[in-house]
Design an enzyme around this catalytic site. Structure first.
Site, PDB file in Angstrom:
ATOM      1  N   ASP A   1       8.912   1.912   1.544  1.00  0.00           N
ATOM      2  CA  ASP A   1       7.909   2.764   2.293  1.00  0.00           C
ATOM      3  C   ASP A   1       7.950   2.618   3.384  1.00  0.00           C
ATOM      4  OD1 ASP A   1       5.682   3.652   3.004  1.00  0.00           O
ATOM      5  OD2 ASP A   1       4.647   3.187   1.010  1.00  0.00           O
TER       6      ASP A   1
ATOM      7  N   PHE B   1       0.811  -1.359  -0.118  1.00  0.00           N
ATOM      8  CA  PHE B   1       0.193  -0.147  -0.080  1.00  0.00           C
ATOM      9  C   PHE B   1       1.007   1.299   0.173  1.00  0.00           C
ATOM     10  CE2 PHE B   1      -2.141   3.419   2.294  1.00  0.00           C
ATOM     11  CZ  PHE B   1      -3.449   3.510   1.411  1.00  0.00           C
TER      12      PHE B   1
ATOM     13  N   LYS C   1       2.960   8.877   8.914  1.00  0.00           N
ATOM     14  CA  LYS C   1       2.556   8.649  10.294  1.00  0.00           C
ATOM     15  C   LYS C   1       3.116   8.869  11.501  1.00  0.00           C
ATOM     16  CE  LYS C   1      -0.936   5.236   8.088  1.00  0.00           C
ATOM     17  NZ  LYS C   1      -0.489   4.534   6.797  1.00  0.00           N
TER      18      LYS C   1
HETATM   19  C1  LIG Z   1      -0.610   5.213   5.416  1.00  0.00           C
HETATM   20  C2  LIG Z   1       0.328   4.793   4.604  1.00  0.00           C
HETATM   21  C3  LIG Z   1       0.600   5.477   3.297  1.00  0.00           C
HETATM   22  C4  LIG Z   1      -0.352   6.507   2.912  1.00  0.00           C
HETATM   23  O1  LIG Z   1       0.025   7.746   3.777  1.00  0.00           O
HETATM   24  P1  LIG Z   1      -1.127   9.002   3.782  1.00  0.00           P
HETATM   25  O2  LIG Z   1      -0.635   9.784   5.361  1.00  0.00           O
HETATM   26  O3  LIG Z   1      -2.499   8.262   4.415  1.00  0.00           O
HETATM   27  O4  LIG Z   1      -1.106   9.711   2.631  1.00  0.00           O
HETATM   28  C5  LIG Z   1       1.591   4.986   2.304  1.00  0.00           C
HETATM   29  N1  LIG Z   1       2.247   3.788   2.727  1.00  0.00           N
HETATM   30  C6  LIG Z   1       1.967   3.219   3.633  1.00  0.00           C
HETATM   31  C7  LIG Z   1       2.822   1.892   3.849  1.00  0.00           C
HETATM   32  C8  LIG Z   1       0.929   3.682   4.679  1.00  0.00           C
HETATM   33  O5  LIG Z   1       0.982   2.662   5.888  1.00  0.00           O
END
Ligand SMILES: *Cc1c(COP(=O)(O)O)cnc(C)c1O
Length: 386
Positions: free
Chosen positions: A217, A132, A246
């Site tokens: 990521d 994701f 986050k």
């Molecule tokens: C939450 C998340 C995102 C997106 O972050 P947002 O602040 O919602 O744009 C991207 N990559 C990972 C792995 C995430 O957990």
């Protein structure tokens, strides 16, 4: 409380009729004064719990001094935060943004820039199935969730999705048009699926051999979530770029991209943003990083992680759960009967907030300051409904 309507808000998802009013540590309180033990922590965001002192102090102090001076200028917390991040990572430079998706957009742009400058116009980025990366058009295209397949077409081209932990699939997908591989070392939203140590080692070698960037990521896994400051530390490799979100802001919208010196290749005007390095966010990020480094939050995370896993394993002897997995405070388990949505709903009524990633899987992503007593209470409530 005055009667306010939810009909003014764009409908995007079902929510319970709960209005959250305040929070402290591990506890959230709603408009009726009901308390909730929070095991999602703002969706893996509130690493130090709700309204931690260091964050309030940083916000207050910085708000009095300078809230915004435009991206045209440096500011002190920005320089200090960048310095501390570089001193505690394998990277040489960073760029600050507001959300995770934006950080990944930045990484995607940088990877394509690298392709243009250093790999004959290579532009393809390989990501993993179940990964994701966010909700902007490019990061949705990178995500490649099956249920998003036909959404908002046409997608941004140039993304290839391969199964996680399959080095052959990666090997046969990387070609002269590939500028980067981007993945989460633990797929958070995808079900807490871990990349193996061997896979990550082999991936690093493969990327080296083919002049391909390796991007992690770490928006969910970074900032102490997995028991190390950054998740890449578990794998004995150095990625070329990581993205953070986050936890880096502890609840304040903040994200970043960290990179190696060789990738300091943007020309003026190619990357930017109104809120890049905004002083309030910088002060908060700096305060949180200092707290994580100073107070040995990481040792605590690892101890509590063992305690949760052992408690779940004990529970497994009598209750229908399986596949307990994850690292640090990014944990999950499966339900043999696949009734996770029902269970999380009942837990919420009992004052416990947990997350069902699917009807089969429950994820625990509490603040990193979670204590044994909270874990025992969480387990006790869970048992009522299993
Ligand atoms: C939450 C998340 C995102 C997106 O972050 P947002 O602040 O919602 O744009 C991207 N990559 C990972 C792995 C995430 O957990």
């Amino acid at each position: 409380m005055v009667q306010l309507s939810k009909e003014n808000l764009l409908y995007v998802s079902d929510k319970p009729d709960i209005v959250m009013q305040s929070g402290k540590g591990m506890i959230l309180k709603d408009h009726h004064g009901k308390s909730y033990l929070d095991f999602i922590g703002g969706w893996a965001v509130n690493v130090l719990g709700h309204s931690p002192k260091c964050m309030i102090r940083a916000l207050k102090k910085q708000a009095k001094k300078l809230i915004n001076a435009s991206p045209s200028f440096y500011n002190k917390p920005m320089l200090e935060f960048a310095d501390l991040l570089m001193k505690n990572s394998c990277f040489d430079r960073c760029f600050f943004m507001s959300t995770g998706a934006e950080a990944n957009e930045g990484a995607i742009k940088l990877a394509r820039k690298f392709g243009q400058v250093k790999k004959n116009g290579a532009y393809k980025i390989i990501t993993t199935i179940g990964g994701f990366h966010g909700r902007t058009l490019a990061t949705m295209s990178a995500t490649g969730k099956q249920i998003w397949k036909d959404l908002f077409e046409p997608k941004v081209p140039g993304f290839v999705h391969v199964p996680l932990n399959n080095i052959e699939a990666m090997n046969s997908s990387i070609d002269e048009k590939t500028c980067a591989v981007m993945l989460e070392t633990i797929q958070g939203e995808g079900g807490v699926n871990e990349a193996t140590f061997e896979y990550i080692k082999q991936l690093r070698q493969l990327c080296n051999k083919t002049n391909t960037l390796l991007i992690f990521d770490e928006i969910q896994t970074g900032f102490g979530r997995t028991g190390t400051l950054f998740a890449y530390e578990h794998y004995d490799v150095e990625p070329d770029i990581i993205t953070l979100g986050k936890g880096i802001g502890g609840g304040y919208p903040l994200s970043a991209m960290l990179l190696k010196e060789e990738l300091n290749i943007f020309k003026p005007g190619e990357q930017g943003g109104t809120y890049t390095g905004q002083p309030l966010g910088m002060a908060v990020g700096l305060a949180i990083l200092k707290e994580i480094l100073k107070k040995d939050v990481l040792t605590h995370v690892n101890q509590m992680s063992v305690f949760v896993i052992e408690s779940l394993k004990e529970m497994q002897k009598k209750y229908p759960i399986e596949n307990i997995r994850g690292k640090g405070m990014l944990l999950a388990f499966d339900l043999k009967e696949g009734n996770a949505y029902q269970i999380t709903k009942k837990c919420l009524e009992k004052g416990l907030i947990i997350n069902a990633i699917s009807d089969k899987t429950i994820r625990l992503i509490p603040p990193l300051i979670v204590k044994k007593k909270h874990i025992l209470e969480m387990i006790a409530i869970l048992k009522l409904f299993l």
